[in-house]
Design an enzyme around this catalytic site. Structure first.
Site, mmCIF file in Angstrom:
data_model
loop_
_atom_site.group_PDB
_atom_site.id
_atom_site.type_symbol
_atom_site.label_atom_id
_atom_site.label_comp_id
_atom_site.label_asym_id
_atom_site.label_seq_id
_atom_site.Cartn_x
_atom_site.Cartn_y
_atom_site.Cartn_z
ATOM 1 N N SER A 19 -12.005 -4.826 28.764
ATOM 2 C CA SER A 19 -10.778 -4.334 27.946
ATOM 3 C C SER A 19 -11.041 -2.828 27.466
ATOM 4 O O SER A 19 -9.942 -2.358 26.933
ATOM 5 C CB SER A 19 -10.442 -5.421 26.839
ATOM 6 O OG SER A 19 -11.498 -5.146 25.906
ATOM 7 N N GLY A 20 -12.249 -2.519 27.516
ATOM 8 C CA GLY A 20 -12.622 -1.147 26.914
ATOM 9 C C GLY A 20 -11.935 0.248 27.830
ATOM 10 O O GLY A 20 -11.395 -0.094 28.774
ATOM 11 N N ASP A 21 -12.273 1.123 26.909
ATOM 12 C CA ASP A 21 -11.766 2.491 27.458
ATOM 13 C C ASP A 21 -12.238 3.089 28.629
ATOM 14 O O ASP A 21 -11.620 3.534 29.614
ATOM 15 C CB ASP A 21 -11.900 3.586 26.252
ATOM 16 C CG ASP A 21 -11.283 5.084 26.785
ATOM 17 O OD1 ASP A 21 -10.193 5.119 26.678
ATOM 18 O OD2 ASP A 21 -12.247 5.913 26.858
ATOM 19 N N LEU A 22 -13.615 2.981 28.851
ATOM 20 C CA LEU A 22 -14.411 3.246 30.416
ATOM 21 C C LEU A 22 -13.702 2.662 31.372
ATOM 22 O O LEU A 22 -13.422 3.198 32.281
ATOM 23 C CB LEU A 22 -15.803 3.125 30.388
ATOM 24 C CG LEU A 22 -16.593 3.277 31.318
ATOM 25 C CD1 LEU A 22 -16.518 4.605 31.571
ATOM 26 C CD2 LEU A 22 -18.039 2.928 31.160
ATOM 27 N N ARG A 75 -14.128 -9.735 24.172
ATOM 28 C CA ARG A 75 -13.915 -10.698 23.170
ATOM 29 C C ARG A 75 -12.494 -11.267 23.107
ATOM 30 O O ARG A 75 -11.965 -12.262 22.476
ATOM 31 C CB ARG A 75 -14.172 -10.111 21.736
ATOM 32 C CG ARG A 75 -15.827 -10.394 21.593
ATOM 33 C CD ARG A 75 -16.017 -9.805 20.106
ATOM 34 N NE ARG A 75 -17.482 -10.179 19.777
ATOM 35 C CZ ARG A 75 -17.984 -11.291 19.329
ATOM 36 N NH1 ARG A 75 -17.077 -12.120 19.149
ATOM 37 N NH2 ARG A 75 -19.237 -11.418 18.998
ATOM 38 N N VAL A 115 -20.508 -12.368 24.343
ATOM 39 C CA VAL A 115 -21.957 -12.130 25.012
ATOM 40 C C VAL A 115 -23.322 -12.703 24.582
ATOM 41 O O VAL A 115 -24.192 -12.830 25.138
ATOM 42 C CB VAL A 115 -22.178 -10.634 25.329
ATOM 43 C CG1 VAL A 115 -21.195 -9.847 26.214
ATOM 44 C CG2 VAL A 115 -22.306 -10.003 23.943
ATOM 45 N N LYS A 151 -24.834 5.061 30.157
ATOM 46 C CA LYS A 151 -25.788 5.726 29.278
ATOM 47 C C LYS A 151 -25.079 5.495 27.837
ATOM 48 O O LYS A 151 -23.624 5.071 27.885
ATOM 49 C CB LYS A 151 -25.842 7.207 29.392
ATOM 50 C CG LYS A 151 -24.740 8.047 29.073
ATOM 51 C CD LYS A 151 -24.825 9.506 29.246
ATOM 52 C CE LYS A 151 -23.798 10.407 28.830
ATOM 53 N NZ LYS A 151 -23.730 10.513 27.306
ATOM 54 N N ASP A 180 -25.297 8.117 35.904
ATOM 55 C CA ASP A 180 -25.121 9.280 35.124
ATOM 56 C C ASP A 180 -23.975 9.889 36.074
ATOM 57 O O ASP A 180 -24.160 10.327 37.047
ATOM 58 C CB ASP A 180 -26.468 10.092 34.823
ATOM 59 C CG ASP A 180 -26.171 11.432 34.300
ATOM 60 O OD1 ASP A 180 -24.904 11.718 34.331
ATOM 61 O OD2 ASP A 180 -27.181 12.072 33.881
ATOM 62 N N HIS A 181 -22.866 10.012 35.480
ATOM 63 C CA HIS A 181 -21.675 10.220 36.232
ATOM 64 C C HIS A 181 -21.860 11.784 36.778
ATOM 65 O O HIS A 181 -21.185 12.311 37.714
ATOM 66 C CB HIS A 181 -20.325 10.215 35.508
ATOM 67 C CG HIS A 181 -20.211 11.295 34.496
ATOM 68 N ND1 HIS A 181 -20.609 11.071 33.255
ATOM 69 C CD2 HIS A 181 -19.539 12.211 34.457
ATOM 70 C CE1 HIS A 181 -20.228 12.093 32.327
ATOM 71 N NE2 HIS A 181 -19.582 12.884 32.954
ATOM 72 N N LYS A 188 -20.776 14.123 40.778
ATOM 73 C CA LYS A 188 -19.958 15.177 41.006
ATOM 74 C C LYS A 188 -20.404 15.943 42.237
ATOM 75 O O LYS A 188 -21.483 16.130 42.857
ATOM 76 C CB LYS A 188 -20.099 16.101 39.773
ATOM 77 C CG LYS A 188 -19.577 15.633 38.332
ATOM 78 C CD LYS A 188 -19.731 16.622 37.382
ATOM 79 C CE LYS A 188 -19.158 15.872 36.128
ATOM 80 N NZ LYS A 188 -17.608 15.839 36.339
ATOM 81 N N HIS A 230 -27.767 14.407 31.197
ATOM 82 C CA HIS A 230 -27.243 15.368 32.339
ATOM 83 C C HIS A 230 -27.967 16.738 32.770
ATOM 84 O O HIS A 230 -28.314 16.866 33.937
ATOM 85 C CB HIS A 230 -25.573 15.804 31.643
ATOM 86 C CG HIS A 230 -24.600 14.665 31.545
ATOM 87 N ND1 HIS A 230 -24.970 13.679 32.163
ATOM 88 C CD2 HIS A 230 -23.794 14.523 30.492
ATOM 89 C CE1 HIS A 230 -23.827 12.687 31.589
ATOM 90 N NE2 HIS A 230 -23.375 13.261 30.832
#
Length: 497
Positions: A15-18, A47, A87, A149, A178-179, A183, A241
């Site tokens: 449900s999160g932003d990511l 949750r 969890v 991370k 690590d996004h 890239k 990064h």
């Protein structure tokens, strides 16, 4: 036509932003490009007591920026299922296991599973432990764990977390994402280095004077102040990064471009970074905070005026440093790095500064035959993507006055539109079992040990941090860092150059 990759994705933090900003769009891109077809399913856990229908609405909203027809989106979203999940509660894993087994059979997933931890790191160890104790890992398919991370906040906490994870997963099953490594232009570093004899022949201390890495952000901490107070720029940007970029730029040629060989070379590289004494840390690393600044007649708050920030905070929003590598290729070549918030422009670029020629034979004043300007290879990572080589050429007209000329190549909008976004690329690589662009534990351990030494010195020093103006490129101390060797920052959008 792409292979239909079969797997069940279990996303903790569904449900999160990511998940909504990055993961669902990335999965949809893989779906519409044919990497995912019929044989995949997603279980989102969190949750919140959502229904599958409400979860479908959330995922559909995450696809608003796509032009695909509604039927395609609905077909994709139909593969998503939701489970309200604590969890820490073993019973919830039993329910999750039952649903996973049902979906495995329904979608013919061959017991392939990817577990994605897209939630607070404090739960990573708990989740991994329950996945093992409640026997969610399958016997016949693959089991892969993707970790976001921060992976720890120092070496000891990272080591403890790693020990928790490896109770359930083997190292080759853990994908620390690590996004930045996804890239386009970061991946292009190895192509430029190892795919061109012109560059590979001069990629050493005989020809390179210094290397500069800039990760500049124009925004402040905004709603992330609570997290940022416990992190700071050193942990948030440098440890992961920037260290990974150094690894790609400086590692030796791997035997093959495989996860095992690339990770081995990066680990060797990190272990050869010169450790600093406390005095050397103070000399070679700079920290600062953005200060309250008047911009176009309007006062912009400094870091200490931001919501949820202590008024006497010692958390750095800017870091600049000099990294030295003790090996034959790089001995004597400083790697200058900087990252910060509220800087002049959002930009990530890398500058490879070559050594100057000794004498300017074209100088009109023979008493001043000082060296010419250096040649510079620039890698533009974002927002522009491409590279350029700045060399000296003759000014048009009489005489032989020199001026810098730029041989430049930039990806056009169509090429970038077709290029996979970082999360899309990395999720596909995890699906294919390719860990090349993920971080190995030994790399992580070496980077944390280097960062911990800096953090220890800074934490013992309660001198108020220097400030820098919003819209600048950091404090004067960051410029002075290079001036001691006669160098200067190549990228400076505050100057008319």
């Amino acid at each position: 036509m792409h292979t239909d990759l079969a797997a069940l994705f279990i996303i903790f933090g569904g449900s999160g932003d990511l998940a909504q900003r990055k993961l669902y769009p990335a999965l949809f891109n893989l779906y519409r490009k044919g990497y995912l077809k019929e044989h995949f399913a997603v279980i989102g856990t969190a949750r919140r007591p959502w229904t599958d229908d409400h979860y479908h609405e959330i995922v559909m909203t995450a696809l608003d920026n796509f032009d695909e027809d509604q039927a395609t989106k609905e077909a994709f979203v139909g593969h998503f299922y939701y489970q309200s999940h604590d969890v820490t509660d073993a019973k919830h894993y039993e329910t999750l296991k039952a649903l996973a087994s049902q979906l495995d059979e329904q979608y013919e997933l061959h017991q392939n599973r990817i577990y994605y931890m897209a939630m607070s790191p404090r739960f990573f160890g708990t989740i991994a432990s329950h996945l093992g104790s409640e026997a969610l890992l399958t016997a016949d398919g693959f089991n892969r764990l993707i970790i976001e991370k921060p992976f720890g906040r120092d070496y000891e906490s990272a080591k403890a977390l790693n020990q928790e994870l490896t109770q359930t997963f083997d190292e080759d099953q853990i994908y620390r994402i690590d996004h930045y490594l996804g890239k386009e232009m970061i991946q292009n570093i190895v192509a430029l280095r190892f795919g061109n004899g012109l560059l590979s022949g001069v990629w050493n201390n005989q020809f390179i004077d210094n290397v500069q890495i800039t990760l500049a952000e124009s925004v402040g901490v905004e709603e992330r102040a609570g997290y940022y107070e416990t992190s700071g720029a050193l942990r948030d940007m440098f440890q992961n990064h920037i260290m990974q970029v150094i690894g790609m730029l400086a590692m030796e040629v791997p035997v093959n471009f495989t996860a095992e060989d690339v990770q081995r070379e990066k680990t060797r590289l990190f272990r050869s970074i010169q450790p600093y004494s406390p005095a050397e840390i103070k000399q070679n690393f700079v920290r600062a905070q953005y200060a309250e600044t008047s911009v176009d007649g309007e006062n912009k708050p400094g870091y200490q005026q931001e919501t949820n920030v202590a008024p006497d905070s010692q958390t750095e929003t800017f870091v600049a440093g000099k990294v030295m590598i003790d090996n034959e290729r790089w001995c004597g070549v400083p790697f200058y790095v900087r990252t910060g918030k509220r800087l002049a422009r959002k930009e990530t670029q890398i500058n490879i500064v070559f050594k100057k020629t000794g004498v300017n034979i074209f100088a009109d004043d023979k008493s001043d035959r000082s060296a010419m300007a250096p040649d510079v290879l620039t890698i533009y990572v974002e927002p522009e993507q491409g590279f350029s080589l700045t060399i000296n050429g003759k000014e048009v007209g009489q005489g032989f006055a020199l001026k810098p000329d730029q041989l430049a190549y930039q990806y056009d909008e169509q090429m970038l539109a077709d290029s996979p976004e970082a999360y899309e690329r990395l999720i596909l690589e995890a699906l294919n079992g390719d860990g090349t662009n993920f971080t190995h534990w030994h790399e992580l351990a070496a980077s944390w040990q280097f960062v911990d030494a800096i953090r220890e010195v800074w934490d013992a020093d309660q001198t108020p941090l220097p400030g820098y103006s919003i819209g600048s490129m950091g404090p004067k101390e960051a410029t002075d860092l290079l001036a001691t060797t006669g160098a200067e920052w190549i990228f400076d959008p505050t100057q008319n150059n």
